[in-house]
Write a protein that holds these residues in place. Structure first.
Motif, PDB file in Angstrom:
ATOM      1  N   LEU A  32       0.628  -1.148   0.100  1.00 27.91           N
ATOM      2  CA  LEU A  32      -0.110  -0.018  -0.017  1.00 27.91           C
ATOM      3  C   LEU A  32       0.759   1.267  -0.167  1.00 27.91           C
ATOM      4  CD1 LEU A  32      -2.920  -0.915   2.570  1.00 27.91           C
ATOM      5  CD2 LEU A  32      -2.996  -0.931   0.047  1.00 27.91           C
ATOM      6  N   ILE A  33       1.830   1.154   0.695  1.00 26.08           N
ATOM      7  CA  ILE A  33       2.927   2.382   0.811  1.00 26.08           C
ATOM      8  C   ILE A  33       3.378   2.701  -0.461  1.00 26.08           C
ATOM      9  CG2 ILE A  33       5.035   3.281   1.876  1.00 26.08           C
ATOM     10  CD1 ILE A  33       3.948   2.023   4.445  1.00 26.08           C
ATOM     11  N   ASN A  34       4.074   1.482  -1.154  1.00 26.31           N
ATOM     12  CA  ASN A  34       4.759   1.611  -2.374  1.00 26.31           C
ATOM     13  C   ASN A  34       3.788   2.166  -3.628  1.00 26.31           C
ATOM     14  OD1 ASN A  34       6.948   1.062  -4.005  1.00 26.31           O
ATOM     15  ND2 ASN A  34       5.471  -0.370  -5.151  1.00 26.31           N
ATOM     16  N   ASN A  35       2.498   1.822  -3.535  1.00 26.27           N
ATOM     17  CA  ASN A  35       1.275   2.270  -4.289  1.00 26.27           C
ATOM     18  C   ASN A  35       1.545   3.749  -4.418  1.00 26.27           C
ATOM     19  OD1 ASN A  35      -0.687   1.362  -6.391  1.00 26.27           O
ATOM     20  ND2 ASN A  35      -1.929   2.384  -4.730  1.00 26.27           N
ATOM     21  N   CYS A  93      -2.927   6.122   3.543  1.00 25.89           N
ATOM     22  CA  CYS A  93      -3.794   7.048   3.123  1.00 25.89           C
ATOM     23  C   CYS A  93      -2.837   8.148   2.207  1.00 25.89           C
ATOM     24  CB  CYS A  93      -4.937   7.830   3.841  1.00 25.89           C
ATOM     25  SG  CYS A  93      -4.023   9.047   5.196  1.00 25.89           S
ATOM     26  N   ASP A  94      -3.621   8.696   1.195  1.00 26.07           N
ATOM     27  CA  ASP A  94      -2.674  10.116   0.869  1.00 26.07           C
ATOM     28  C   ASP A  94      -3.466  11.001   0.198  1.00 26.07           C
ATOM     29  OD1 ASP A  94      -2.466   9.777  -2.904  1.00 26.07           O
ATOM     30  OD2 ASP A  94      -3.718   8.143  -1.504  1.00 26.07           O
ATOM     31  N   SER A  95      -3.111  12.119  -0.234  1.00 28.07           N
ATOM     32  CA  SER A  95      -3.993  12.808  -0.752  1.00 28.07           C
ATOM     33  C   SER A  95      -3.704  13.360  -2.354  1.00 28.07           C
ATOM     34  CB  SER A  95      -3.666  14.470  -0.175  1.00 28.07           C
ATOM     35  OG  SER A  95      -4.159  14.378   1.307  1.00 28.07           O
ATOM     36  N   GLY A  96      -3.712  12.267  -3.072  1.00 27.19           N
ATOM     37  CA  GLY A  96      -3.252  12.467  -4.339  1.00 27.19           C
ATOM     38  C   GLY A  96      -4.433  12.516  -5.338  1.00 27.19           C
TER      39      GLY A  96
END
Length: 309
Positions: free
Chosen positions: A162-165, A193-196
């Motif tokens: 998930l982090i690599n994604n 999570c991310d804000s992409g």
């Protein structure tokens, strides 16, 4: 504009619903927490992403806790929530601000939870996977055997994929976050999570060109395909296997998955097809009124009481 979080327990989904029910667009957004408000770790990372996105849009966020003795205030400080807030544009109630530096903060690795790990896109991987997996390691550590070791490996694989994604696909200058926590030695939670630009936005842009046979699929069907077979925006089968790998490990660990996209909630629950084979049901749980939130917000929930050790 004030958003009030009551004396209750909030998962990531419940945090979103409370926010959406009260939110009106305003330059100043005040988040107020009652003394016994309890936030599950996925609601904490979601709130952190929200605050950073509002700040980027030029809005000011005010955090209001009823007391310096608030359990929530101390919990947020312990998992280093305040460390990742913007340096300006964040307001605190007068009685809270002077106390922030004096609140207790434990070590990075703890028995039931860990500090929030930042995910900075465009930089080398610096995430501490060992710290993130600590709550699960503590749970599985009693009478360690090869089965338990394999479960720890599966948890770490889910986190890593998930982090690599996010590193590969987020395309955001805002920091992403990962955290884990164990609740009553029966429920394990992973949040990444991310804000992409968002998971579906990433893949939909390439479906017409690379996967024309899937261009008429619904969002739920696309996600099911990504989890079960793996598809990539680069039309590279190998690169599309990250989510598939996470999903397979989640099935073994008896997990369900909640996925918060920009304007929708997706829930994946396990479905047994045969005695020895399980797959996913993909359900859209979006409400008619949901506050937009950029990025992709994963929550894996592990029912540890029903894992065979």
């Amino acid at each position: 504009m004030e958003i009030i979080f009551k004396n209750k327990w909030y998962t990531g989904l419940e945090f979103d619903l409370e926010l959406s029910n009260q939110y009106t667009d305003n330059h100043l957004i005040e988040l107020s927490f009652h003394y016994n408000t309890k936030l599950r770790v996925d609601s904490v990372t979601r709130m952190l992403s929200l605050i950073c996105q509002l700040h980027k849009n030029g809005q000011t966020v005010s955090l209001n806790f009823q007391s310096t003795r608030s359990p929530l205030l101390n919990y947020l400080h312990t998992i280093e929530f305040f460390k990742f807030l913007p340096k300006n544009g964040i307001l605190y109630s007068e009685r809270i601000a002077p106390q922030l530096n004096s609140l207790s903060k434990g070590s990075k690795k703890r028995k039931s939870y860990c500090a929030i790990e930042p995910i900075v896109c465009g930089q080398e991987h610096t995430e501490d996977l060992d710290a993130l997996v600590t709550p699960f390691h503590e749970y599985f550590s009693t009478n360690v055997n090869e089965v338990r070791k394999s479960y720890i490996y599966r948890v770490k694989t889910i986190l890593s994929e998930l982090i690599n994604n996010i590193h590969e696909h987020s395309e955001s200058k805002l920091t992403g976050y990962a955290a884990t926590q164990m609740y009553n030695r029966s429920l394990g939670v992973i949040t990444v999570c991310d804000s992409g630009i968002g998971l579906l936005s990433t893949i939909k842009a390439s479906i017409v060109q690379n996967y024309p046979q899937h261009q008429d699929l619904s969002d739920e069907q696309i996600l099911n395909l990504m989890f079960e077979k793996g598809i990539s925006r680069h039309h590279d089968t190998f690169r599309g296997q990250g989510l598939t790998s996470s999903a397979k490990n989640a099935l073994v660990l008896n997990a369900s998955v909640d996925l918060r996209l920009k304007e929708s909630h997706i829930h994946l629950e396990q479905r047994k097809v045969r005695d020895t084979f399980k797959t996913w049901n993909v359900l859209n749980r979006s409400s008619s009124k949901i506050h937009p939130l950029l990025g992709t917000h994963f929550t894996f929930q592990f029912d540890l009481q029903n894992i065979s050790l």
